[in-house]
Write an enzyme that holds these catalytic residues in place. Structure first.
Site, PDB file in Angstrom:
ATOM      1  N   GLY A  18       0.969  -1.230  -0.657  1.00 23.20           N
ATOM      2  CA  GLY A  18      -0.486   0.198  -0.309  1.00 23.20           C
ATOM      3  C   GLY A  18       0.688   1.172   0.092  1.00 23.20           C
ATOM      4  N   ARG A  68       0.610  -4.782  -5.110  1.00 18.96           N
ATOM      5  CA  ARG A  68       1.085  -6.179  -4.159  1.00 18.96           C
ATOM      6  C   ARG A  68       0.911  -7.309  -5.665  1.00 18.96           C
ATOM      7  NH1 ARG A  68      -0.622  -3.653   0.373  1.00 18.96           N
ATOM      8  NH2 ARG A  68      -2.603  -3.058   0.581  1.00 18.96           N
ATOM      9  N   ASP A  84       5.118  -4.581   5.825  1.00 18.94           N
ATOM     10  CA  ASP A  84       5.373  -6.395   6.311  1.00 18.94           C
ATOM     11  C   ASP A  84       5.619  -7.419   5.309  1.00 18.94           C
ATOM     12  OD1 ASP A  84       3.200  -6.712   6.154  1.00 18.94           O
ATOM     13  OD2 ASP A  84       2.178  -7.475   8.240  1.00 18.94           O
ATOM     14  N   THR A 134       4.153   2.352   5.811  1.00 22.55           N
ATOM     15  CA  THR A 134       2.712   2.413   5.562  1.00 22.55           C
ATOM     16  C   THR A 134       2.196   2.688   6.505  1.00 22.55           C
ATOM     17  OG1 THR A 134       1.573   0.112   6.148  1.00 22.55           O
ATOM     18  CG2 THR A 134       3.232  -0.362   7.518  1.00 22.55           C
ATOM     19  N   ASP A 164      -0.061   2.088   7.946  1.00 23.40           N
ATOM     20  CA  ASP A 164      -0.626   1.730   9.640  1.00 23.40           C
ATOM     21  C   ASP A 164      -0.225   1.122  10.729  1.00 23.40           C
ATOM     22  OD1 ASP A 164      -3.323   0.578   7.910  1.00 23.40           O
ATOM     23  OD2 ASP A 164      -2.568  -1.383   6.748  1.00 23.40           O
ATOM     24  N   ASP A 205       2.644  -0.938  11.346  1.00 21.56           N
ATOM     25  CA  ASP A 205       2.233  -2.205  12.019  1.00 21.56           C
ATOM     26  C   ASP A 205       3.193  -3.294  12.129  1.00 21.56           C
ATOM     27  OD1 ASP A 205       1.903  -2.712   9.002  1.00 21.56           O
ATOM     28  OD2 ASP A 205       0.401  -3.713   9.728  1.00 21.56           O
ATOM     29  N   ARG A 238     -17.441  16.019  13.062  1.00 26.23           N
ATOM     30  CA  ARG A 238     -17.622  16.758  14.487  1.00 26.23           C
ATOM     31  C   ARG A 238     -19.021  17.747  14.131  1.00 26.23           C
ATOM     32  NH1 ARG A 238     -16.024  17.072  19.689  1.00 26.23           N
ATOM     33  NH2 ARG A 238     -14.379  15.689  19.025  1.00 26.23           N
ATOM     34  N   MET A 298      -8.473   3.439   8.917  1.00 28.98           N
ATOM     35  CA  MET A 298      -7.686   1.581   8.328  1.00 28.98           C
ATOM     36  C   MET A 298      -6.455   1.252   9.554  1.00 28.98           C
ATOM     37  SD  MET A 298      -6.764   2.072   4.413  1.00 28.98           S
ATOM     38  CE  MET A 298      -7.933   2.075   3.063  1.00 28.98           C
ATOM     39  N   GLY A 299      -5.786   0.895   8.885  1.00 28.13           N
ATOM     40  CA  GLY A 299      -4.919   0.047  10.311  1.00 28.13           C
ATOM     41  C   GLY A 299      -4.648  -1.774  10.572  1.00 28.13           C
ATOM     42  N   ARG A 300      -6.099  -2.149   9.288  1.00 30.46           N
ATOM     43  CA  ARG A 300      -5.673  -3.617   8.820  1.00 30.46           C
ATOM     44  C   ARG A 300      -5.484  -4.146  10.362  1.00 30.46           C
ATOM     45  NH1 ARG A 300      -1.013  -7.309   6.079  1.00 30.46           N
ATOM     46  NH2 ARG A 300      -0.059  -6.131   7.539  1.00 30.46           N
ATOM     47  N   GLY A 344     -10.681  14.070  18.929  1.00 29.40           N
ATOM     48  CA  GLY A 344     -11.124  14.291  20.222  1.00 29.40           C
ATOM     49  C   GLY A 344     -12.777  12.730  20.025  1.00 29.40           C
ATOM     50  N   LYS A 400     -25.557  14.433  27.331  1.00 31.14           N
ATOM     51  CA  LYS A 400     -24.467  15.212  26.142  1.00 31.14           C
ATOM     52  C   LYS A 400     -25.133  15.352  24.903  1.00 31.14           C
ATOM     53  CE  LYS A 400     -20.842  12.719  24.034  1.00 31.14           C
ATOM     54  NZ  LYS A 400     -19.797  13.963  24.118  1.00 31.14           N
ATOM     55  N   ARG A 401     -24.790  15.548  23.444  1.00 29.95           N
ATOM     56  CA  ARG A 401     -25.883  16.303  22.812  1.00 29.95           C
ATOM     57  C   ARG A 401     -24.908  15.337  21.462  1.00 29.95           C
ATOM     58  NH1 ARG A 401     -28.735  20.501  22.678  1.00 29.95           N
ATOM     59  NH2 ARG A 401     -29.933  19.459  21.577  1.00 29.95           N
ATOM     60  N   HIS A 416      -9.923   5.124   1.741  1.00 28.94           N
ATOM     61  CA  HIS A 416      -8.169   5.547   0.778  1.00 28.94           C
ATOM     62  C   HIS A 416      -8.152   6.803   1.192  1.00 28.94           C
ATOM     63  CE1 HIS A 416      -9.207   1.626  -0.372  1.00 28.94           C
ATOM     64  NE2 HIS A 416      -7.670   1.461  -0.706  1.00 28.94           N
ATOM     65  N   GLN A 429      -7.439   8.043   3.289  1.00 31.38           N
ATOM     66  CA  GLN A 429      -6.621   8.581   4.371  1.00 31.38           C
ATOM     67  C   GLN A 429      -4.945   8.371   4.696  1.00 31.38           C
ATOM     68  OE1 GLN A 429      -8.543   6.070   8.154  1.00 31.38           O
ATOM     69  NE2 GLN A 429      -9.220   5.586   6.361  1.00 31.38           N
TER      70      GLN A 429
END
Ligand code: F6P
Length: 320
Positions: free
Chosen positions: A12, A73, A104, A126, A128, A130, A155, A170-172, A186, A214-215, A250, A252
């Site tokens: 990626g 890939r 990796d 990456t 992620d 990771d 927000r 993301m983050g896998r 936040g 809380k709203r 994507h 991100q």
């Protein structure tokens, strides 16, 4: 003695990959070493799509996200016969060593090449975060900033409609983006693989917080855990509070790298070349507490990444 280094980006894309390539090219040329750019990672190595890179070829790319070399890939690289064909292309062009920029999957390909006698250094890139062997990978900081900026936008609308908004990032299988992006944006509640998650706990906390005045609320969710839309429907049905889900996807991964990622990429690219010159290979470079380090590929691949989440316990999903 190294006369020509090949550089590639794989897996990626991550903002800052270009800055890393630029650094490799400039560091090598400064030492009298020629550089070849390999298009689209291992795929381009196999298809012999390799070009000479000069100092000027990397002008003005430090600001650009993505990777100008392209990436892919390429699962067929698992086959030894495919790797042999790719190595023939390196030999044909007198490429003595490789700098491989990626995550990796890239390191696994690099380890296989190293075992076949190719001098390789890996550079972690990456979003992620990771990969083991570095505190931060190139692209993570930019992605965190992208998440934060998008959460700021969400927000605005969430608070206007008094809704709960779920933001999937993301983050896998690594919760770093959710945790760090969520804190920066936040988030009232973070759902990440490293944190215990019970839907009932979330629904109860949301109900109690709204009952107490809380709203609206923002929830940051790591991908591959629960379906964001399903969770939104369930939350709405259980609590009676309107809920929407947004999958950032994507978006991100794009955009100009942050200063942190540019500097990290520049340091790591330069370090990779210096290690090769010093006769060190079969390792990936990284940064730990601001200090440059190098770790064996095998250990980087086998050791699970120590998630940053342990150090970010300032927020324990207490919605107020
Ligand atoms: O680069 C890592 C990553 O962004 C993961 O977080 C995500 O699951 C995956 O890549 C998406 O990959 P693709 O580009 O193949 O859609």
């Amino acid at each position: 003695m190294i006369n020509r280094i090949g550089v590639l980006t794989s897996g990626g894309d991550a903002p800052g990959m270009n800055a890393a390539v630029r650094s490799v090219v400039r560091a090598a040329i400064n030492e009298g070493i020629s550089v070849s750019g390999i298009r689209d990672g291992f795929l381009g190595m196999h298809q012999d799509r390799i070009v000479d890179l000069d100092r000027a070829d990397v002008n003005d790319i430090i600001t650009r996200g993505g990777t100008f070399l392209g990436t892919a890939r390429f699962t067929a690289f698992k086959e030894e016969s495919v790797r042999r064909e790719a190595i023939e292309n390196l030999n044909k062009r007198n490429i003595d060593a490789l700098v491989l920029i990626g995550g990796d999957g890239t390191y696994t390909g690099a380890l296989r090449l190293h075992e076949m006698g190719i001098r390789c250094i890996g550079v972690p890139a990456t979003i992620d975060n990771d990969v083991h062997g570095t505190e931060f990978s190139i692209g993570f900081d930019t992605a965190v900033n992208n998440i934060m900026q998008n959460m700021d936008r969400l927000r605005d609308t969430s608070s206007s409609h008094h809704r709960v908004t779920i933001v999937e990032v993301m983050g896998r299988h690594c919760g770093d983006l959710a945790m760090v992006g969520g804190i920066a944006g936040g988030a009232d509640y973070i759902i990440a693989p490293e944190l215990e998650f019970k839907k009932e706990d979330l629904f109860t906390k949301i109900s109690q917080a709204f009952a107490a005045g809380k709203r609206h609320a923002l929830i940051c969710l790591c991908e591959n855990m629960v379906n964001a839309d399903t969770l939104a429907s369930e939350l709405e049905a259980t609590t009676g509070i309107e809920c929407r889900a947004t999958v950032l996807g994507h978006i991100q991964r794009g955009g100009s790298p942050t200063a942190y990622d540019r500097v990290l990429a520049s340091r790591l690219g330069d370090y990779a070349v210096r290690l090769l010159i010093d006769g060190v290979y079969g390792k990936c470079v990284g940064v730990e507490g601001g200090i440059l380090i190098a770790t064996d590929f095998a250990s980087a691949i086998e050791t699970p990444k120590l998630s940053r989440i342990r150090e970010y316990n300032c927020l324990s999903n207490k919605i107020s």
